[in-house]
Design an enzyme around this catalytic site. Structure first.
Site, short mmCIF file in Angstrom:
data_model
loop_
_atom_site.label_atom_id
_atom_site.label_comp_id
_atom_site.label_asym_id
_atom_site.label_seq_id
_atom_site.Cartn_x
_atom_site.Cartn_y
_atom_site.Cartn_z
N ASP A 1 1.79 -0.88 15.08
CA ASP A 1 0.75 0.14 15.01
C ASP A 1 1.35 1.49 14.64
O ASP A 1 2.46 1.83 15.05
CB ASP A 1 0.06 0.21 16.38
CG ASP A 1 -1.11 1.16 16.41
OD1 ASP A 1 -2.11 0.87 15.72
OD2 ASP A 1 -1.05 2.18 17.12
N GLU B 1 1.76 -0.66 10.02
CA GLU B 1 0.56 0.06 9.62
C GLU B 1 0.99 1.39 9.02
O GLU B 1 1.43 2.30 9.73
CB GLU B 1 -0.37 0.30 10.81
CG GLU B 1 -1.64 1.03 10.42
CD GLU B 1 -2.45 1.51 11.61
OE1 GLU B 1 -3.68 1.60 11.49
OE2 GLU B 1 -1.83 1.82 12.67
#
Length: 625
Positions: free
Chosen positions: A337, A366
């Site tokens: 993330d 990400e």
């Protein structure tokens, strides 16, 4: 009194004294050591150094030693006396039980047992996800409630409330395990679940990105042991488990944030300061130092303290936690993330340490940017970041520019210089910027974006075009739970609307979309197409690793080929509302001596000699013969 009775009383007295001492020691250990992390480790790791964090009231006042001829390389005591970080060398040490002794004034105050466990065979060489996979993203709280008894737990604050859109709804690991047959039928080969570790926020904890204990599965999802069972159940089906890992931040309820080991364990300004979210400052040669700092060090949101990866203790803690989960749960990959918000030097060290330990392990980051050069910067061996002598060592990034193209392209019936299928074509013209295009994660949506079926009003033909694209271009296709049955949701109403419950995942649901009989006719139309497409893709190495040649779209019709030495697949996407006929001679360099093609979706044969016709808003996937 008899001699035997006297002896019995003496033995009883001694036994009671011994037990009292044992009890005192036990109480002392419990009082002194509240946390040991990692809770255990593994023998035979490529990096033999292990840093164990011991936590307890004033534990730093003790000296530390260890049994089994283990060498202590370093002992770090911080400004917080409740922490001791002990680094040991496990090289050549077999799986065994160690005993750490904590002494004060040269007397042992208490001891702590610590296990070095046996690794699985060939653990270091484990395979990972790649472009032969189809990855399925789900949010466990919203997928299926396999065990209603764990919906609430006294150890965490937020309780289940399915009537609250942003509340806990009760989905869990058992619900995931119960529906693996469904995923397998769909063509899924890799499962990415949003985080499962404990998130003890008072509200909105269902997404679990504000973790409060990174060694513990949230009890509302199940247990650590159930997570291991999920991994094993997937492997029995030749499927892979991808853990969503968060390096950038924890939640404000994390137990360690309430008693920080060091002041700079998190970024302090002092306290909270918002990130400016300008990830370009990480590589912009013209940026100011303050802007770069506010991007990397600023907090994502006030409830998520920003971790300081430039602190070696923090970085080592995160690295060992990641490796511990790989070994413990037999993981097949990570999705990381907010990768590009981390300290870029620290996150590169974290990534390299993991891939050094597991050379085949894939990690997708990400990197939510809107320019191929900027995204490429974050991929391992990037020709872009090489300009600045930087390497993130991150194997894979998410193809957000392709996602951007999906935003409105299928509503653009009339092509122009910049509208229509040229948007998709232009995305691939920049593939030269990447070090490895096969290792890009392609997707039309995820848990943070608008729902495709809402944007396109559940237009099945437009869904077919989008799924055909990500199934047949380079990279690793990722789908989002529920889209395969036509699920929608309006991001304008908030995140909860794009994270609705999967129908049939809860007892009493009137629509059970997990079964063919339980699905509506419309749901089956979406599901059957998706399943057919991705089941076909499973066995097609020409799609997984083949080369690609594409042609400039004409009249909003996009044609490209995937090919290798043995196979050629021709893909045609007609993005106009009308039927189109086009000559095939333009594509002769790829058609070569092939005479016909068979459509994967319908089984219909097409003659390649002169021209091909197809309906408006439709696709062809032709295996050439």
């Amino acid at each position: 009194m008899s001699t035997q009775k006297i002896q019995f009383n003496i033995n009883t007295f001694l036994f009671n004294k011994i037990m009292a001492i044992v009890l005192l020691i036990s109480v002392s250990v419990n009082a002194q050591i509240q946390k040991t992390e990692p809770p255990f480790w593994y023998a035979g790791m490529q990096n033999p150094e292990l840093q164990i964090m011991f936590y307890g009231k004033n534990i730093a006042q003790n000296e530390v030693s260890v049994s089994n001829n283990i060498v202590i390389k370093d002992i770090k005591k911080t400004e917080n006396p409740n922490y001791v970080f002990v680094t040991i060398d496990t090289k050549n040490s077999p799986a065994s039980e160690l005993v750490f002794s904590f002494s004060k004034n040269k007397k042992v105050a208490f001891t702590k047992k610590y296990a070095l466990k046996q690794r699985r065979p060939n653990s270091a060489q484990r395979k990972s996800f790649d472009s032969s996979d189809m990855m399925y993203l789900l949010m466990p709280d919203r997928f299926a409630n396999g065990n209603p008894n764990n919906d609430n737990d006294k150890s965490v604050t937020e309780k289940a409330n399915r009537s609250l859109p942003g509340g806990r709804h009760g989905g869990d690991i058992k619900g995931m395990i119960q529906h693996l047959d469904y995923l397998q039928e769909l063509g899924v080969t890799a499962l990415w679940s949003t985080p499962l570790c404990e998130d003890n926020d008072k509200a909105y904890s269902y997404h679990t990105y504000g973790q409060s204990d990174v060694y513990k599965i949230d009890p509302r999802y199940g247990t650590n042991e159930e997570y291991v069972r999920l991994s094993a159940a997937l492997k029995k089906r030749n499927m892979k488990l991808v853990k969503d890992y968060v390096t950038n931040h924890w939640g404000a309820e994390h137990w360690m944030y309430k008693d920080l080991p060091t002041y700079d364990w998190v970024h302090q300004f002092p306290g909270f300061s918002q990130s400016n979210y300008r990830m370009t400052t990480q590589f912009d040669t013209n940026t100011s130092a303050i802007d770069a700092k506010n991007c990397m060090d600023g907090w994502f949101v006030p409830s998520m303290p920003d971790l300081n990866q430039s602190n070696p203790l923090v970085l080592n803690y995160l690295t060992q936690n990641a490796i511990w989960w790989i070994e413990y749960a037999d993981l097949d990959g990570f999705r990381v993330d907010t990768y590009s918000y981390n300290d870029k030097v620290g996150i590169a060290k974290w990534t390299k340490a993991i891939t050094d330990e597991y050379p085949n392990f894939n990690i997708v980051g990400e990197v939510w940017m809107h320019d191929q050069a900027q995204m490429s910067y974050w991929q391992k061996d990037s020709p872009i970041s090489a300009i600045q002598s930087y390497n993130s060592y991150l194997p894979s990034v998410m193809d957000f520019t392709l996602h951007d193209a999906f935003g409105n392209v299928f509503n653009e019936d009339k092509a122009s210089w910049s509208d229509g299928m040229i948007k998709v074509y232009d995305n691939f013209t920049n593939d030269f910027l990447y070090a490895n295009t096969n290792n890009l994660l392609t997707f039309v949506e995820n848990h943070d974006t608008g729902r495709f079926n809402h944007i396109y009003k559940n237009d099945f033909k437009k869904y077919q075009m989008a799924m055909t694209l990500i199934a047949t271009v380079r990279g690793i296709p990722q789908t989002y739970y529920g889209s395969e049955i036509g699920m929608a949701g309006d991001k304008g109403k908030g995140d909860a609307d794009i994270r609705q419950d999967f129908p049939g995942g809860w007892a009493g649901d009137t629509n059970n979309a997990f079964t063919k009989a339980g699905r509506t006719e419309e749901q089956n139309k979406f599901f059957d197409f998706t399943s057919k497409l991705f089941q076909w893709r499973k066995g097609k190495s020409v799609i997984h690793f083949g080369k690609m040649t594409h042609y400039i779209p004409e009249n909003n019709v996009y044609v490209y080929f995937r090919y290798n030495e043995k196979e050629t697949v021709m893909v045609v996407i007609n993005n106009t509302a009308e039927a189109k006929t086009f000559k095939t001679n333009r594509f002769q360099e790829n058609i070569k001596n092939f005479k016909s093609g068979k459509d994967v979706l319908t089984g219909k044969a097409f003659d390649l000699k002169d021209e091909i016709s197809l309906d408006g808003k439709s696709v062809l996937i032709l295996e050439l013969n």
